[in-house]
Motif scaffolding. Structure first.
Motif, PDB file in Angstrom:
ATOM      1  N   ASN A  30      44.204  33.335  57.210  1.00 51.65           N
ATOM      2  CA  ASN A  30      44.759  34.467  57.956  1.00 51.65           C
ATOM      3  C   ASN A  30      44.427  34.353  59.443  1.00 51.65           C
ATOM      4  O   ASN A  30      45.300  34.511  60.299  1.00 51.65           O
ATOM      5  CB  ASN A  30      44.229  35.783  57.387  1.00 51.65           C
ATOM      6  N   ARG A  31      43.177  34.062  59.757  1.00 50.52           N
ATOM      7  CA  ARG A  31      42.756  33.943  61.152  1.00 50.52           C
ATOM      8  C   ARG A  31      43.456  32.763  61.836  1.00 50.52           C
ATOM      9  O   ARG A  31      43.907  32.857  62.974  1.00 50.52           O
ATOM     10  CB  ARG A  31      41.238  33.760  61.226  1.00 50.52           C
ATOM     11  N   GLU A  32      43.576  31.647  61.121  1.00 50.03           N
ATOM     12  CA  GLU A  32      44.098  30.415  61.709  1.00 50.03           C
ATOM     13  C   GLU A  32      45.619  30.386  61.812  1.00 50.03           C
ATOM     14  O   GLU A  32      46.167  30.095  62.869  1.00 50.03           O
ATOM     15  CB  GLU A  32      43.634  29.227  60.853  1.00 50.03           C
ATOM     16  N   LEU A  33      46.304  30.686  60.735  1.00 51.70           N
ATOM     17  CA  LEU A  33      47.752  30.492  60.688  1.00 51.70           C
ATOM     18  C   LEU A  33      48.572  31.756  60.912  1.00 51.70           C
ATOM     19  O   LEU A  33      49.702  31.665  61.393  1.00 51.70           O
ATOM     20  CB  LEU A  33      48.145  29.856  59.355  1.00 51.70           C
ATOM     21  N   ILE A  34      48.032  32.909  60.565  1.00 48.22           N
ATOM     22  CA  ILE A  34      48.798  34.153  60.720  1.00 48.22           C
ATOM     23  C   ILE A  34      48.461  34.813  62.054  1.00 48.22           C
ATOM     24  O   ILE A  34      49.331  35.067  62.876  1.00 48.22           O
ATOM     25  CB  ILE A  34      48.565  35.096  59.527  1.00 48.22           C
ATOM     26  N   GLN A  35      47.178  35.108  62.273  1.00 52.64           N
ATOM     27  CA  GLN A  35      46.764  35.727  63.542  1.00 52.64           C
ATOM     28  C   GLN A  35      46.749  34.728  64.691  1.00 52.64           C
ATOM     29  O   GLN A  35      46.828  35.120  65.846  1.00 52.64           O
ATOM     30  CB  GLN A  35      45.368  36.342  63.399  1.00 52.64           C
ATOM     31  N   ARG A  36      46.601  33.456  64.379  1.00 56.41           N
ATOM     32  CA  ARG A  36      46.519  32.387  65.385  1.00 56.41           C
ATOM     33  C   ARG A  36      45.391  32.624  66.387  1.00 56.41           C
ATOM     34  O   ARG A  36      45.559  32.481  67.588  1.00 56.41           O
ATOM     35  CB  ARG A  36      47.848  32.181  66.075  1.00 56.41           C
TER      36      ARG A  36
END
Length: 153
Positions: A99-105
């Motif tokens: 979530n932190r890496e790919l969605i929220q960036r």
């Protein structure tokens, strides 16, 4: 004290998708010459630390990819691998890390405190990082947060 060369290993954007998926099917994705480059740096007395915002649940596959899959033909025809070193990973669940890496960036939400925690192990005012390498703007944000000199990025 020995200064460390900091290798920002990012398993996001292009490297992550390719490196992760290719490693799972028996192929390696990396820039030509990277194994020799980091081996030469290590031979000059620097210690290499790898940092990724991947979940600690991926520790085995990440270490396998780094130290056994990123192999390239060397100048003498021999196989060259990345030098060993600690791999700092997010102590989060797979869902939280993705979530932190790919969605929220926002991988820097993990990387900044991780870099600062390592830096805090040294005496105040000492810069343990000699250089840093990454492939995203968020990597530069993380480097800046721990005062890695701009000419060493």
């Amino acid at each position: 004290m020995t200064r460390s060369l900091f290798q920002m290993l990012t398993h996001d954007h292009q490297v992550g998708r390719n490196g992760t998926l290719y490693a799972m099917v028996g192929n390696s994705w990396c820039h030509d010459g990277v194994a020799r480059y980091f081996s030469d740096i290590e031979a000059n007395g620097y210690r290499i630390m790898y940092l990724t915002s991947r979940s600690i649940g991926h520790a085995a596959i990440t270490r396998e990819y780094l130290f056994n899959e990123v192999g390239q033909d060397g100048q003498l025809g021999n196989l060259e691998l990345l030098p060993g070193g600690p791999v700092i990973m997010a102590p989060d669940s797979l869902f939280t890390a993705v979530n932190r890496e790919l969605i929220q960036r926002n991988p820097q939400q993990f990387k900044i405190p991780a870099l600062q925690n390592v830096k805090d192990l040294f005496p105040k005012g000492y810069q343990p990082y000699a250089a840093a390498f990454g492939n995203r703007k968020t990597d530069l944000i993380a480097y800046h947060s721990v005062d890695i000199p701009i000419d060493a990025r």
